[in-house]
Design a protein around this motif. Structure first.
Motif, PDB file in Angstrom:
ATOM      1  N   HIS A   1       0.825  -1.201   0.000  1.00  0.00           N
ATOM      2  CA  HIS A   1       0.000   0.000   0.000  1.00  0.00           C
ATOM      3  C   HIS A   1       0.867   1.262   0.000  1.00  0.00           C
ATOM      4  O   HIS A   1       1.689   1.451   0.894  1.00  0.00           O
ATOM      5  CB  HIS A   1      -0.892   0.035   1.243  1.00  0.00           C
ATOM      6  CG  HIS A   1      -2.035  -0.935   1.205  1.00  0.00           C
ATOM      7  ND1 HIS A   1      -1.849  -2.300   1.192  1.00  0.00           N
ATOM      8  CD2 HIS A   1      -3.372  -0.726   1.174  1.00  0.00           C
ATOM      9  CE1 HIS A   1      -3.033  -2.891   1.172  1.00  0.00           C
ATOM     10  NE2 HIS A   1      -3.970  -1.960   1.153  1.00  0.00           N
ATOM     11  N   TYR A   2       0.646   2.113  -1.004  1.00  0.00           N
ATOM     12  CA  TYR A   2       1.208   3.469  -1.047  1.00  0.00           C
ATOM     13  C   TYR A   2       2.727   3.492  -0.923  1.00  0.00           C
ATOM     14  O   TYR A   2       3.302   4.139  -0.042  1.00  0.00           O
ATOM     15  CB  TYR A   2       0.534   4.354   0.013  1.00  0.00           C
ATOM     16  CG  TYR A   2      -0.971   4.269  -0.076  1.00  0.00           C
ATOM     17  CD1 TYR A   2      -1.646   4.629  -1.249  1.00  0.00           C
ATOM     18  CD2 TYR A   2      -1.727   3.773   0.986  1.00  0.00           C
ATOM     19  CE1 TYR A   2      -3.018   4.508  -1.357  1.00  0.00           C
ATOM     20  CE2 TYR A   2      -3.109   3.645   0.886  1.00  0.00           C
ATOM     21  CZ  TYR A   2      -3.748   4.019  -0.281  1.00  0.00           C
ATOM     22  OH  TYR A   2      -5.103   3.884  -0.389  1.00  0.00           O
ATOM     23  N   VAL A   3       3.347   2.729  -1.806  1.00  0.00           N
ATOM     24  CA  VAL A   3       4.797   2.739  -1.953  1.00  0.00           C
ATOM     25  C   VAL A   3       5.099   2.989  -3.432  1.00  0.00           C
ATOM     26  O   VAL A   3       4.194   3.002  -4.263  1.00  0.00           O
ATOM     27  CB  VAL A   3       5.432   1.407  -1.487  1.00  0.00           C
ATOM     28  CG1 VAL A   3       5.205   1.195   0.005  1.00  0.00           C
ATOM     29  CG2 VAL A   3       4.875   0.224  -2.282  1.00  0.00           C
ATOM     30  N   SER A   4       6.364   3.190  -3.769  1.00  0.00           N
ATOM     31  CA  SER A   4       6.711   3.381  -5.173  1.00  0.00           C
ATOM     32  C   SER A   4       6.416   2.099  -5.957  1.00  0.00           C
ATOM     33  O   SER A   4       6.439   0.994  -5.394  1.00  0.00           O
ATOM     34  CB  SER A   4       8.189   3.735  -5.316  1.00  0.00           C
ATOM     35  OG  SER A   4       8.990   2.601  -5.017  1.00  0.00           O
TER      36      SER A   4
ATOM     37  N   LYS B   1      -2.277 -12.835 -12.615  1.00  0.00           N
ATOM     38  CA  LYS B   1      -2.055 -11.444 -13.029  1.00  0.00           C
ATOM     39  C   LYS B   1      -1.559 -10.638 -11.835  1.00  0.00           C
ATOM     40  O   LYS B   1      -2.006 -10.841 -10.708  1.00  0.00           O
ATOM     41  CB  LYS B   1      -3.351 -10.818 -13.575  1.00  0.00           C
ATOM     42  CG  LYS B   1      -3.141  -9.414 -14.188  1.00  0.00           C
ATOM     43  CD  LYS B   1      -4.402  -8.929 -14.860  1.00  0.00           C
ATOM     44  CE  LYS B   1      -4.287  -7.514 -15.398  1.00  0.00           C
ATOM     45  NZ  LYS B   1      -3.340  -7.394 -16.523  1.00  0.00           N
ATOM     46  N   TYR B   2      -0.624  -9.740 -12.106  1.00  0.00           N
ATOM     47  CA  TYR B   2      -0.176  -8.764 -11.112  1.00  0.00           C
ATOM     48  C   TYR B   2      -0.267  -7.375 -11.750  1.00  0.00           C
ATOM     49  O   TYR B   2       0.037  -7.200 -12.939  1.00  0.00           O
ATOM     50  CB  TYR B   2       1.265  -9.035 -10.657  1.00  0.00           C
ATOM     51  CG  TYR B   2       1.775  -7.982  -9.694  1.00  0.00           C
ATOM     52  CD1 TYR B   2       1.488  -8.078  -8.339  1.00  0.00           C
ATOM     53  CD2 TYR B   2       2.493  -6.869 -10.142  1.00  0.00           C
ATOM     54  CE1 TYR B   2       1.914  -7.091  -7.442  1.00  0.00           C
ATOM     55  CE2 TYR B   2       2.919  -5.879  -9.257  1.00  0.00           C
ATOM     56  CZ  TYR B   2       2.630  -6.000  -7.911  1.00  0.00           C
ATOM     57  OH  TYR B   2       3.040  -5.029  -7.030  1.00  0.00           O
ATOM     58  N   ALA B   3      -0.706  -6.405 -10.978  1.00  0.00           N
ATOM     59  CA  ALA B   3      -0.786  -5.026 -11.479  1.00  0.00           C
ATOM     60  C   ALA B   3      -0.686  -4.077 -10.295  1.00  0.00           C
ATOM     61  O   ALA B   3      -0.742  -4.496  -9.132  1.00  0.00           O
ATOM     62  CB  ALA B   3      -2.102  -4.810 -12.226  1.00  0.00           C
ATOM     63  N   THR B   4      -0.546  -2.793 -10.588  1.00  0.00           N
ATOM     64  CA  THR B   4      -0.589  -1.779  -9.529  1.00  0.00           C
ATOM     65  C   THR B   4      -1.587  -0.696  -9.916  1.00  0.00           C
ATOM     66  O   THR B   4      -1.919  -0.511 -11.092  1.00  0.00           O
ATOM     67  CB  THR B   4       0.781  -1.115  -9.287  1.00  0.00           C
ATOM     68  OG1 THR B   4       1.092  -0.262 -10.407  1.00  0.00           O
ATOM     69  CG2 THR B   4       1.872  -2.151  -9.071  1.00  0.00           C
ATOM     70  N   SER B   5      -2.017   0.046  -8.913  1.00  0.00           N
ATOM     71  CA  SER B   5      -2.955   1.149  -9.154  1.00  0.00           C
ATOM     72  C   SER B   5      -2.342   2.221 -10.041  1.00  0.00           C
ATOM     73  O   SER B   5      -3.062   2.920 -10.767  1.00  0.00           O
ATOM     74  CB  SER B   5      -3.389   1.760  -7.817  1.00  0.00           C
ATOM     75  OG  SER B   5      -2.267   2.236  -7.101  1.00  0.00           O
ATOM     76  N   GLY B   6      -1.019   2.345  -9.995  1.00  0.00           N
ATOM     77  CA  GLY B   6      -0.348   3.364 -10.787  1.00  0.00           C
ATOM     78  C   GLY B   6      -0.533   3.193 -12.281  1.00  0.00           C
ATOM     79  O   GLY B   6      -0.444   4.176 -13.038  1.00  0.00           O
ATOM     80  N   GLU B   7      -0.793   1.963 -12.721  1.00  0.00           N
ATOM     81  CA  GLU B   7      -1.019   1.710 -14.153  1.00  0.00           C
ATOM     82  C   GLU B   7      -2.292   2.387 -14.639  1.00  0.00           C
ATOM     83  O   GLU B   7      -2.446   2.649 -15.834  1.00  0.00           O
ATOM     84  CB  GLU B   7      -1.074   0.202 -14.407  1.00  0.00           C
ATOM     85  CG  GLU B   7       0.264  -0.496 -14.135  1.00  0.00           C
ATOM     86  CD  GLU B   7       0.149  -2.020 -14.109  1.00  0.00           C
ATOM     87  OE1 GLU B   7      -0.656  -2.555 -14.899  1.00  0.00           O
ATOM     88  OE2 GLU B   7       0.847  -2.646 -13.304  1.00  0.00           O
TER      89      GLU B   7
ATOM     90  N   PRO C   1       2.731   8.166  -8.602  1.00  0.00           N
ATOM     91  CA  PRO C   1       3.997   7.500  -8.287  1.00  0.00           C
ATOM     92  C   PRO C   1       3.893   6.545  -7.101  1.00  0.00           C
ATOM     93  O   PRO C   1       4.659   5.593  -6.989  1.00  0.00           O
ATOM     94  CB  PRO C   1       4.946   8.659  -7.970  1.00  0.00           C
ATOM     95  CG  PRO C   1       4.063   9.788  -7.561  1.00  0.00           C
ATOM     96  CD  PRO C   1       2.792   9.616  -8.330  1.00  0.00           C
ATOM     97  N   MET C   2       2.949   6.798  -6.188  1.00  0.00           N
ATOM     98  CA  MET C   2       2.726   5.906  -5.047  1.00  0.00           C
ATOM     99  C   MET C   2       1.561   4.976  -5.379  1.00  0.00           C
ATOM    100  O   MET C   2       0.484   5.459  -5.783  1.00  0.00           O
ATOM    101  CB  MET C   2       2.432   6.707  -3.777  1.00  0.00           C
ATOM    102  CG  MET C   2       3.531   7.695  -3.440  1.00  0.00           C
ATOM    103  SD  MET C   2       5.137   6.898  -3.134  1.00  0.00           S
ATOM    104  CE  MET C   2       4.924   6.456  -1.411  1.00  0.00           C
ATOM    105  N   VAL C   3       1.771   3.683  -5.194  1.00  0.00           N
ATOM    106  CA  VAL C   3       0.808   2.722  -5.744  1.00  0.00           C
ATOM    107  C   VAL C   3       0.374   1.702  -4.694  1.00  0.00           C
ATOM    108  O   VAL C   3       0.988   1.549  -3.630  1.00  0.00           O
ATOM    109  CB  VAL C   3       1.420   1.959  -6.938  1.00  0.00           C
ATOM    110  CG1 VAL C   3       1.941   2.936  -7.995  1.00  0.00           C
ATOM    111  CG2 VAL C   3       2.512   1.000  -6.506  1.00  0.00           C
ATOM    112  N   VAL C   4      -0.691   0.976  -5.031  1.00  0.00           N
ATOM    113  CA  VAL C   4      -1.108  -0.222  -4.306  1.00  0.00           C
ATOM    114  C   VAL C   4      -0.954  -1.400  -5.257  1.00  0.00           C
ATOM    115  O   VAL C   4      -1.276  -1.287  -6.446  1.00  0.00           O
ATOM    116  CB  VAL C   4      -2.583  -0.104  -3.832  1.00  0.00           C
ATOM    117  CG1 VAL C   4      -3.006  -1.386  -3.092  1.00  0.00           C
ATOM    118  CG2 VAL C   4      -2.755   1.107  -2.933  1.00  0.00           C
TER     119      VAL C   4
END
Length: 264
Positions: A180-183, A242-248, A253-256
């Protein structure tokens, strides 16, 4: 009746719009029912994690009951709480499995609706199942505020025992986001480090790696409970679908991080 709490926030409130949004999540995903015993799915807003979740739900077989383990984000209710209320979503009502619930009486798992009333981690999963299977299935929601290793393993084993005694065909689903909320770079590194332990079905290692890297996956207890239950059912193989992040989606820049995993 357990009313929807995050309809209109995490997913659309209108049935027509919700159907359209869930269908969008399944875009370009082949639906192939596999002999899945357990799974890990994210629980963020559909715009962020819906496609990761859909990749898991596209693989699930039709079952009598889908048993959910979700983290308790609110702090309300019993430390390990099972719901026996009917659950309502904009797509209709889903009954809980009273037979398995009765078989869990007297265990570490309390029957407590308060823990579920405002918790989103299980609610957001149900429309995906309704998309696949209509309303012809039951659920057993279990909310975990207590997530230590000993508790998680006991919860998984007790649920597996009760499910076997019931004779129902079940699938165990753990609801969890990852970091949570890291680069994005940090999330990718530590999430895949934790995912390796999950894919090895190594519960002690899940806890060790989480502690070692201070990984902020919110549902490590539910994941471990699911793995423990799946092992009782003879699970042999795992796959990260599947793997993804919120930043996509957000560009932030900070993502989950979000992982979709199946256990067979």
């Amino acid at each position: 009746m357990r009313q929807p709490t995050v309809a209109g926030q995490f997913y659309p409130l209108s049935p027509k719009t919700l159907k359209k949004e869930v269908s969008r999540c399944f875009n370009d995903i082949e639906i192939t029912s596999r002999d899945v015993i357990g799974a890990v799915v994210p629980h963020a807003g559909y715009v962020y994690s819906g496609s990761v979740a859909a990749n898991v739900y596209a693989s699930l077989p039709k079952a009598d009951t889908y048993i959910f383990f979700g983290p308790n984000h609110t702090g309300y209710g019993s430390p390990v709480a099972m719901s026996q209320d009917t659950w309502k979503t904009p797509l209709g009502e889903i009954e809980t499995d009273k037979d398995i619930g009765t078989l869990l009486a007297g265990t570490i798992i309390d029957m407590d609706e308060i823990a579920h009333r405002y918790e989103h981690s299980i609610e957001v999963q149900i429309p995906f199942l309704q998309h696949r299977f209509g309303n012809d299935f039951k659920i057993l929601p279990i909310c975990m505020g207590l997530q230590d290793e000993e508790t998680a393993v006991e919860v998984g084993q007790e649920v597996a025992r009760a499910a076997k005694e019931s004779g129902m065909k079940v699938v165990f689903i753990a609801s969890s986001d990852m970091s949570h909320y890291v680069s994005a770079e940090h999330a990718e590194r530590v999430d895949h480090y934790l995912i390796e332990a999950i894919l090895d079905m190594d519960v002690p290692e899940v806890y060790r790696r989480r502690s070692e890297e201070n990984i902020t996956a919110c549902g490590y207890g539910p994941i471990s409970a699911m793995l423990s239950a799946a092992k009782e059912y003879g699970a042999k193989s795992t796959k990260l679908v599947k793997y993804a992040t919120s930043g996509e989606v957000s560009g932030d820049p900070m993502v989950v991080g979000y992982a979709g995993i199946i256990v067979e």
